[in-house]
Design a protein around this motif. Sequence first.
Motif, PDB file in Angstrom:
ATOM      1  N   LEU A   6      23.595 -31.005   6.233  1.00 33.98           N
ATOM      2  CA  LEU A   6      22.948 -32.066   5.995  1.00 33.98           C
ATOM      3  C   LEU A   6      23.065 -32.580   4.802  1.00 33.98           C
ATOM      4  O   LEU A   6      22.549 -31.591   3.764  1.00 33.98           O
ATOM      5  N   TYR A  57      20.189 -36.174   3.578  1.00 32.41           N
ATOM      6  CA  TYR A  57      19.453 -36.634   4.909  1.00 32.41           C
ATOM      7  C   TYR A  57      20.539 -36.973   6.223  1.00 32.41           C
ATOM      8  O   TYR A  57      20.167 -37.803   7.067  1.00 32.41           O
ATOM      9  N   SER A  63      24.856 -27.703  12.469  1.00 35.23           N
ATOM     10  CA  SER A  63      24.144 -28.642  11.460  1.00 35.23           C
ATOM     11  C   SER A  63      23.027 -28.024  10.708  1.00 35.23           C
ATOM     12  O   SER A  63      21.968 -27.621  11.042  1.00 35.23           O
ATOM     13  N   ARG A  95      20.957 -26.884   7.410  1.00 31.80           N
ATOM     14  CA  ARG A  95      19.819 -27.914   6.427  1.00 31.80           C
ATOM     15  C   ARG A  95      19.447 -26.962   5.211  1.00 31.80           C
ATOM     16  O   ARG A  95      19.248 -25.760   5.428  1.00 31.80           O
ATOM     17  N   TYR A 134      13.071 -29.116   8.549  1.00 34.31           N
ATOM     18  CA  TYR A 134      12.860 -30.513   8.704  1.00 34.31           C
ATOM     19  C   TYR A 134      12.000 -30.415  10.153  1.00 34.31           C
ATOM     20  O   TYR A 134      12.166 -31.410  11.056  1.00 34.31           O
ATOM     21  N   GLN A 160       9.164 -32.698   5.453  1.00 32.68           N
ATOM     22  CA  GLN A 160      10.364 -33.412   5.683  1.00 32.68           C
ATOM     23  C   GLN A 160      10.744 -33.942   7.362  1.00 32.68           C
ATOM     24  O   GLN A 160      11.688 -34.261   7.628  1.00 32.68           O
ATOM     25  N   ASP A 206      15.586 -35.679   9.129  1.00 34.68           N
ATOM     26  CA  ASP A 206      16.921 -35.370   9.377  1.00 34.68           C
ATOM     27  C   ASP A 206      17.854 -36.409  10.331  1.00 34.68           C
ATOM     28  O   ASP A 206      17.124 -36.726  11.385  1.00 34.68           O
ATOM     29  N   GLU A 230      18.345 -23.304   9.258  1.00 36.82           N
ATOM     30  CA  GLU A 230      17.342 -23.895   8.250  1.00 36.82           C
ATOM     31  C   GLU A 230      17.393 -23.270   7.008  1.00 36.82           C
ATOM     32  O   GLU A 230      17.618 -22.028   6.973  1.00 36.82           O
TER      33      GLU A 230
END
Length: 219
Positions: free
Chosen positions: A96, A99, A135, A137, A141, A147, A151, A175
Amino acid sequence: MATLLHIDSALARENSVSRAVTASFREAWEAVHPDGTVIHRDLAAEPVPHIDAEVYGTGFVPAEERTAEQQSAAALREQLIRELEEADAILIGAPLYNYAIPSTLKAWLDHVILPGRTSGTENPSAAGTPVTVVSSRGGSYAEGTPQEGNDFAVPYLTHALGTVLGLKAEFIVPELTLARVVPAMSGLIEAADASAASAHEAASSLGRELGGKLAGATV
């Protein structure tokens, strides 16, 4: 023999969580399917060009009337699409960034999403192919975090890969990857390590499962 199309898009070559997790998937896949083929595209090291007016217009020009530049653009796009269509499984590292997904990955998608062939038909040419997306981060999120809802990578890829291309998408989302480099996040290192460990475990499990199925199907 089955073919795995492996795409990485993280800028960092070292200390990249998405690259490390895609590597866990690939290693597990290769362990159970050593005779399989892996096509690896590192979009950070060798980015595909963004589609400009020249490339976009190539599709409306008869092949015999194309300029040398248009012929080259058409050949690259055909190669990328054929890699997608001929893959038995796809693995994508999509960290990410601001964003959303890296621009290099968006460029790749712009090449392989072709209405009337890979999209926009009842039977897209790569429909049904399993795709595993890592994915990563830098923060969290998750629901209830500051947050939450910011995403735009997973929702976009869910639509682009699943709805548009018809692929069967599975997401692995490690994450808090910046916990060890951002002082203000030092209290989240334990949670970050747990998230990374879970992601590696999921990637290895999916790699073994998918590689085993494909190996059995191609014996």
